[in-house]
Design a protein around this motif. Structure first.
Motif, short mmCIF file in Angstrom:
data_model
loop_
_atom_site.label_atom_id
_atom_site.label_comp_id
_atom_site.label_asym_id
_atom_site.label_seq_id
_atom_site.Cartn_x
_atom_site.Cartn_y
_atom_site.Cartn_z
N PRO A 168 -3.96 -5.08 -2.63
CA PRO A 168 -4.53 -3.59 -3.12
C PRO A 168 -5.21 -3.14 -1.92
CG PRO A 168 -4.72 -5.32 -4.71
CD PRO A 168 -4.64 -6.14 -3.31
N ALA A 169 -4.72 -2.07 -1.23
CA ALA A 169 -5.12 -1.46 0.41
C ALA A 169 -5.66 -0.16 0.34
CB ALA A 169 -5.00 -2.05 1.83
N PRO A 170 -6.24 0.37 -1.25
CA PRO A 170 -6.76 1.91 -0.66
C PRO A 170 -7.31 2.28 1.05
CG PRO A 170 -8.48 0.91 -2.58
CD PRO A 170 -7.13 -0.14 -1.86
N LEU A 171 -7.11 3.49 1.42
CA LEU A 171 -7.71 3.97 2.45
C LEU A 171 -8.88 3.85 2.54
CD1 LEU A 171 -4.77 5.60 4.08
CD2 LEU A 171 -5.38 2.84 4.38
N LEU A 172 -9.55 4.78 1.83
CA LEU A 172 -10.32 5.18 0.72
C LEU A 172 -11.33 4.67 0.49
CD1 LEU A 172 -9.90 9.30 1.01
CD2 LEU A 172 -10.32 7.50 3.16
N GLY A 173 -11.42 3.19 -0.27
CA GLY A 173 -12.08 2.48 -1.13
C GLY A 173 -12.65 1.78 -0.95
N ASP A 174 -13.44 0.59 -1.35
CA ASP A 174 -14.87 0.51 -1.32
C ASP A 174 -15.22 0.17 0.09
OD1 ASP A 174 -15.68 1.09 -3.52
OD2 ASP A 174 -15.45 -0.38 -4.38
N TRP A 219 8.11 5.48 5.33
CA TRP A 219 8.13 6.44 5.91
C TRP A 219 7.65 7.43 4.45
CZ3 TRP A 219 13.39 3.87 6.26
CH2 TRP A 219 13.70 3.55 7.32
N TYR A 220 6.85 6.27 3.62
CA TYR A 220 6.61 7.77 2.20
C TYR A 220 5.14 6.71 1.59
CZ TYR A 220 8.34 5.57 -1.29
OH TYR A 220 9.01 4.01 -3.16
N VAL A 221 4.76 7.03 0.71
CA VAL A 221 3.49 6.42 0.19
C VAL A 221 3.79 6.99 -1.40
CG1 VAL A 221 2.24 6.11 2.26
CG2 VAL A 221 1.35 8.20 0.36
N TYR A 222 3.54 6.01 -2.41
CA TYR A 222 3.04 5.86 -3.59
C TYR A 222 1.51 6.58 -4.47
CZ TYR A 222 3.53 1.22 -5.00
OH TYR A 222 3.71 -0.10 -5.28
N GLY A 223 0.82 5.78 -4.19
CA GLY A 223 -0.43 5.62 -5.16
C GLY A 223 -1.43 4.63 -4.04
N PRO A 224 -2.06 4.74 -4.17
CA PRO A 224 -3.42 4.08 -3.46
C PRO A 224 -3.48 3.44 -2.76
CG PRO A 224 -4.31 6.28 -4.85
CD PRO A 224 -2.80 5.86 -5.11
N ALA A 225 -3.27 2.04 -3.93
CA ALA A 225 -4.01 0.78 -3.72
C ALA A 225 -2.12 0.22 -2.78
CB ALA A 225 -2.89 -0.14 -4.82
N SER A 226 -1.27 0.86 -2.78
CA SER A 226 -0.16 0.57 -1.63
C SER A 226 -0.73 1.30 -0.03
CB SER A 226 1.22 1.28 -2.24
OG SER A 226 1.68 2.18 -2.09
#
Length: 239
Positions: free
Chosen positions: A83-89, A130-137
């Motif tokens: 789980p690696a959101p770019l704007l996470g904690d 080539w794309y993203v689908y959700g913050p965790a990925s």
């Protein structure tokens, strides 16, 4: 690139696609197959040589390269998914994703490249290059996008020594990484067969499934349309 009689090394070979790769290489007549992992004692594929290799550790990479020597085929398969959101904690998991998929792949490639003149490298990238689908990925996707660019760059830099560099891009294979997703998945052996066929045919890029083919084709269109479709598929709503 001919597999029969070749000396090959696969990273992350203890399970999933990596295990399928070493099994297929043996079946296709590779003379020596180094099956590497952080825990080589977990490797149980007959006919391979287990070898310790942690692609995030420089000393481990150096030791493996020294032990293997000359090489015909390098398959950069090892990967993680966190789980690696770019704007996470915090950015800890984002760094782990890049340490593995970008820096790990690059450092392994740098160690073995001088030994691969006339040989081949295959990097396992992703439709998420080539794309993203959700913050965790997002951290995973960013690292895989960097690995795709790395693959293209290394191909140019190794052209002079006639090292073929191929990318395998896929979305959904039946591996531990995808175990939580209740969706149709391709058997790893099918994906690997497609990849190795492409490698032997000299392809620069192998598209592993229909989802990945559609994602790549969509890059030529308006991203607003593409991401509206992604949002609708995921959340049942449009932008």
């Amino acid at each position: 690139m001919q597999i029969t009689g070749a000396k090959a090394l696969v990273t992350g070979a203890n399970r999933g696609l990596g295990k399928a790769f070493v099994e297929a290489l043996v079946a296709r007549g590779a003379e020596t197959v180094y099956a590497t992992a952080r825990r080589p004692e977990l490797i149980d594929t007959p006919g391979v040589t287990p070898l310790h290799l942690d692609i995030t550790d420089a000393a481990s990479i150096e030791a493996a390269a020294a032990q293997v020597g000359e090489l015909d085929i390098l398959i950069n398969n090892a990967g993680i998914s966190t789980p690696a959101p770019l704007l996470g904690d915090n950015l800890d998991n984002v760094r782990r994703e890049f340490d593995t998929h970008f820096w790990g792949t690059l450092n392994v490639t740098r160690a073995f490249a001088p030994r691969l003149a006339g040989g081949a490298i295959l990097n396992v990238i992703s439709a998420l290059s080539w794309y993203v689908y959700g913050p965790a990925s997002n951290g995973y996707a960013a690292a895989k996008a960097a690995e795709w660019s790395l693959t293209n760059g290394v191909r140019i830099e190794l052209a002079g020594q006639k090292t073929q560099v191929t990318a395998l891009a896929l979305a959904i294979a039946d591996t531990d990484m995808m175990a939580a997703y209740d969706i149709p998945k391709l058997p790893p052996a099918d994906v690997v067969a497609l990849a190795l066929d492409g490698l032997e045919a000299g392809k620069l890029e192998v598209i592993g499934d229909n989802v990945t083919a559609k994602v790549k084709a969509a890059l030529a269109g308006d991203p607003a349309d593409f991401y509206a479709d992604v949002q609708a598929a995921l959340f049942g709503q449009t932008a």
